[in-house]
Design a protein around this motif. Structure first.
Motif, PDB file in Angstrom:
ATOM      1  N   THR A   1       0.859  -1.157  -0.052  1.00 54.50           N
ATOM      2  CA  THR A   1       0.076   0.077   0.038  1.00 54.50           C
ATOM      3  C   THR A   1       0.869   1.188   0.168  1.00 54.50           C
ATOM      4  N   GLY A   2       0.507   2.157  -0.803  1.00 55.81           N
ATOM      5  CA  GLY A   2       1.238   3.523  -0.891  1.00 55.81           C
ATOM      6  C   GLY A   2       0.386   4.721  -0.610  1.00 55.81           C
ATOM      7  N   VAL A   3       1.025   5.624  -0.149  1.00 51.83           N
ATOM      8  CA  VAL A   3       0.583   6.829  -0.239  1.00 51.83           C
ATOM      9  C   VAL A   3       1.361   7.879  -0.842  1.00 51.83           C
ATOM     10  N   CYS A   4       0.726   8.817  -1.642  1.00 50.46           N
ATOM     11  CA  CYS A   4       1.368   9.731  -2.411  1.00 50.46           C
ATOM     12  C   CYS A   4       0.656  11.376  -2.195  1.00 50.46           C
ATOM     13  N   LEU A   5       1.172  12.183  -1.950  1.00 48.30           N
ATOM     14  CA  LEU A   5       0.886  13.556  -1.711  1.00 48.30           C
ATOM     15  C   LEU A   5       1.304  14.116  -2.958  1.00 48.30           C
ATOM     16  N   LYS A   6       0.182  14.679  -3.820  1.00 42.54           N
ATOM     17  CA  LYS A   6       0.231  14.962  -5.198  1.00 42.54           C
ATOM     18  C   LYS A   6      -0.329  16.218  -5.484  1.00 42.54           C
ATOM     19  N   PRO A   7      -0.202  17.005  -6.549  1.00 37.94           N
ATOM     20  CA  PRO A   7      -0.805  18.035  -7.090  1.00 37.94           C
ATOM     21  C   PRO A   7      -2.362  17.599  -7.373  1.00 37.94           C
ATOM     22  N   GLU A   8      -3.224  18.376  -6.982  1.00 31.78           N
ATOM     23  CA  GLU A   8      -4.545  18.250  -7.410  1.00 31.78           C
ATOM     24  C   GLU A   8      -5.145  19.188  -8.526  1.00 31.78           C
ATOM     25  N   THR A   9      -4.550  20.530  -8.353  1.00 32.47           N
ATOM     26  CA  THR A   9      -4.560  21.455  -9.264  1.00 32.47           C
ATOM     27  C   THR A   9      -3.252  22.482  -9.324  1.00 32.47           C
ATOM     28  N   ALA A  10      -3.403  23.486  -9.888  1.00 31.70           N
ATOM     29  CA  ALA A  10      -2.035  24.218  -9.623  1.00 31.70           C
ATOM     30  C   ALA A  10      -1.528  24.661  -8.468  1.00 31.70           C
ATOM     31  N   TRP A  11      -2.857  24.791  -7.466  1.00 30.07           N
ATOM     32  CA  TRP A  11      -2.576  25.581  -6.211  1.00 30.07           C
ATOM     33  C   TRP A  11      -3.275  24.510  -5.111  1.00 30.07           C
ATOM     34  N   SER A  12      -3.527  23.209  -5.391  1.00 34.49           N
ATOM     35  CA  SER A  12      -4.157  22.375  -4.179  1.00 34.49           C
ATOM     36  C   SER A  12      -3.609  21.151  -4.630  1.00 34.49           C
ATOM     37  N   TYR A  13      -3.856  20.329  -3.528  1.00 33.01           N
ATOM     38  CA  TYR A  13      -2.974  19.060  -3.341  1.00 33.01           C
ATOM     39  C   TYR A  13      -3.848  18.040  -2.844  1.00 33.01           C
ATOM     40  N   GLN A  14      -3.738  16.718  -2.883  1.00 37.90           N
ATOM     41  CA  GLN A  14      -4.496  15.658  -2.477  1.00 37.90           C
ATOM     42  C   GLN A  14      -3.662  14.493  -1.975  1.00 37.90           C
ATOM     43  N   VAL A  15      -4.267  13.698  -0.808  1.00 37.44           N
ATOM     44  CA  VAL A  15      -3.605  12.390  -0.534  1.00 37.44           C
ATOM     45  C   VAL A  15      -4.253  11.187  -1.235  1.00 37.44           C
ATOM     46  N   VAL A  16      -3.350  10.489  -1.992  1.00 34.22           N
ATOM     47  CA  VAL A  16      -3.688   9.587  -2.775  1.00 34.22           C
ATOM     48  C   VAL A  16      -3.275   8.230  -2.515  1.00 34.22           C
ATOM     49  N   VAL A  17      -4.093   7.076  -2.059  1.00 33.08           N
ATOM     50  CA  VAL A  17      -3.780   5.797  -1.759  1.00 33.08           C
ATOM     51  C   VAL A  17      -3.610   5.157  -2.738  1.00 33.08           C
TER      52      VAL A  17
ATOM     53  N   ALA B   1      -8.709   8.994  -2.491  1.00 32.82           N
ATOM     54  CA  ALA B   1      -8.271  10.105  -2.814  1.00 32.82           C
ATOM     55  C   ALA B   1      -8.697  11.078  -1.747  1.00 32.82           C
ATOM     56  N   VAL B   2      -8.000  12.031  -1.050  1.00 29.31           N
ATOM     57  CA  VAL B   2      -8.641  12.859  -0.112  1.00 29.31           C
ATOM     58  C   VAL B   2      -8.064  14.454  -0.473  1.00 29.31           C
ATOM     59  N   SER B   3      -8.627  15.411  -0.596  1.00 28.99           N
ATOM     60  CA  SER B   3      -8.329  16.689  -0.902  1.00 28.99           C
ATOM     61  C   SER B   3      -7.913  17.118   0.573  1.00 28.99           C
ATOM     62  N   VAL B   4      -6.616  17.935   0.307  1.00 32.15           N
ATOM     63  CA  VAL B   4      -6.080  18.461   1.787  1.00 32.15           C
ATOM     64  C   VAL B   4      -5.574  19.890   1.426  1.00 32.15           C
ATOM     65  N   PRO B   5      -5.619  21.036   2.480  1.00 27.05           N
ATOM     66  CA  PRO B   5      -5.241  22.162   2.198  1.00 27.05           C
ATOM     67  C   PRO B   5      -3.536  22.255   2.416  1.00 27.05           C
ATOM     68  N   GLY B   6      -3.091  23.261   2.010  1.00 23.58           N
ATOM     69  CA  GLY B   6      -1.662  23.494   2.388  1.00 23.58           C
ATOM     70  C   GLY B   6      -0.602  22.683   1.369  1.00 23.58           C
ATOM     71  N   LEU B   7       0.575  22.800   1.659  1.00 25.55           N
ATOM     72  CA  LEU B   7       1.903  22.245   1.055  1.00 25.55           C
ATOM     73  C   LEU B   7       1.996  20.900   1.830  1.00 25.55           C
ATOM     74  N   PRO B   8       2.315  19.765   1.059  1.00 23.80           N
ATOM     75  CA  PRO B   8       2.619  18.601   1.519  1.00 23.80           C
ATOM     76  C   PRO B   8       3.763  18.459   2.097  1.00 23.80           C
ATOM     77  N   ASN B   9       3.826  17.816   3.373  1.00 20.63           N
ATOM     78  CA  ASN B   9       5.178  17.916   4.249  1.00 20.63           C
ATOM     79  C   ASN B   9       5.394  16.476   4.748  1.00 20.63           C
ATOM     80  N   ARG B  10       4.882  15.590   4.991  1.00 15.74           N
ATOM     81  CA  ARG B  10       5.042  14.284   5.699  1.00 15.74           C
ATOM     82  C   ARG B  10       4.095  13.379   5.197  1.00 15.74           C
ATOM     83  N   ALA B  11       4.603  11.946   5.313  1.00 15.95           N
ATOM     84  CA  ALA B  11       3.447  10.864   4.476  1.00 15.95           C
ATOM     85  C   ALA B  11       3.847   9.729   5.243  1.00 15.95           C
ATOM     86  N   ARG B  12       3.097   8.944   5.726  1.00 12.62           N
ATOM     87  CA  ARG B  12       3.661   7.429   6.364  1.00 12.62           C
ATOM     88  C   ARG B  12       2.307   6.453   6.037  1.00 12.62           C
TER      89      ARG B  12
END
Length: 327
Positions: free
Chosen positions: A91-107, A117-128
């Motif tokens: 199983t992997g987790v990827c913090l990736k761009p959703e749009t030019a200014w937003s990001y999402q967590v993708v399993v 996939a879960v939309s998240v605010p802010g800049l990706p920082n950590r993933a586990r």
């Protein structure tokens, strides 16, 4: 965006990180603001998360793998763009761009197919990802909280991939600090690492200008402080130790020393890495840690060092970041 505005934006983020005395804001922003590039040779189907003697990492903002026995050798790079990546048990987790200014967590499943996939605010920082592959966690660096002098804070969430249950922010949990209930709007969490039971976890909490190692219970929705000046914990495969970054003289502005905490004795051992490590280290095995360091030009490299304080740091994967073993 002009080069000048990019530098100005990064300056604000880095300054805010110092004011928070916490997360690797500049580190995250550097990756997030890097120009997008086409993936090197390789393809989606060439990279898998199947457990084996390989290391997972990000190369030029794309998921990649290398042989654990020859990490500086040939590299397979997928078309999947991520700013942070981690995997365990297929199983992997990827913090990736959703749009030019937003990001999402993708399993991801073992073939890099998106399962959630879960939309998240802010800049990706950590993933586990937990050792079983069931639980995933992420931290983003956000702006807009009125209580922060720099206007930035963090959001840390957890997702149960089996049930779909999601914790949008650990700030929802009941906090016990030094044995007493604690409520304060300045609380921030980051850097989750899971125990083997997929219920308990360790993380960093900041409040009142201090940073604490906390132990959490997902079912009870509680966290309790254990020790000060422990950031970005990473639990060893045997569950007995935590790798972490320790602020020098308890002051993040002076940088961090990569260290290891023995959970039974609470004794801290500094590793032989004396450069400032602003990362959540990964355990390559029971004795070695992997982490990212950036060169003067901002480009990342993955390094390794023994967890017991011996040896010397070794360059593992040039031009890569966000490492994890495919266990």
């Amino acid at each position: 965006m002009t080069a000048m505005s990019t530098r100005a934006k990064l300056g604000v983020v880095v300054a805010s990180a110092v004011l928070l005395g916490a997360v690797a804001a500049g580190y995250a922003a550097t990756a997030a603001e890097a120009p997008r590039t086409a993936p090197p040779a390789g393809g989606e189907q060439a990279v898998t998360l199947t457990p084996g003697p390989r290391l997972l990492a990000i190369t030029d903002r794309h998921v990649s793998t290398v042989a654990a026995t020859d990490p500086a050798g040939p590299r397979t790079v997928a078309g999947l763009e991520c700013l942070r990546v981690y995997a365990a048990a297929g199983t992997g987790v990827c913090l990736k761009p959703e749009t030019a200014w937003s990001y999402q967590v993708v399993v991801l499943d073992a073939t890099l197919r998106q399962t959630r996939a879960v939309s998240v605010p802010g800049l990706p920082n950590r993933a586990r990802v937990s050792a079983s592959g069931r639980m995933v966690s992420w931290t983003t660096f956000v702006g807009g909280d009125s209580y922060t002098s720099g206007g930035f804070s963090t959001r840390t969430g957890i997702l149960d991939t089996r049930s779909g249950a999601t914790v949008a922010s650990l700030e929802e949990f009941t906090i016990s600090r030094d044995g007493r209930d604690h409520r304060n709007p300045d609380v921030n969490f980051w850097g989750v690492t899971f125990t083997a039971d997929d219920n308990r976890f360790y993380a960093t909490m900041s409040t009142g200008g201090k940073r604490y190692l906390v132990r959490g219970d997902l079912a009870a929705r509680t966290v309790e402080t254990l020790k000060e000046n422990v950031e970005c914990p990473s639990l060893s495969p045997d569950g007995a130790r935590l790798a972490f970054k320790e602020a020098i003289d308890a002051d993040p502005a002076k940088g961090w020393r990569l260290s290891v905490l023995d959970l039974s004795s609470m004794r801290v051992t500094a590793t032989a890495e004396t450069r400032s490590v602003d990362d959540q280290a990964a355990w390559l095995d029971g004795g070695k840690l992997a982490y990212t360091l950036r060169r003067d030009d901002g480009q990342p490299d993955v390094w390794s060092v023994p967890a017991d304080g011996s040896g010397t740091p070794t360059l593992v994967i040039p031009g890569a970041e966000s490492p994890s073993p495919l266990t």
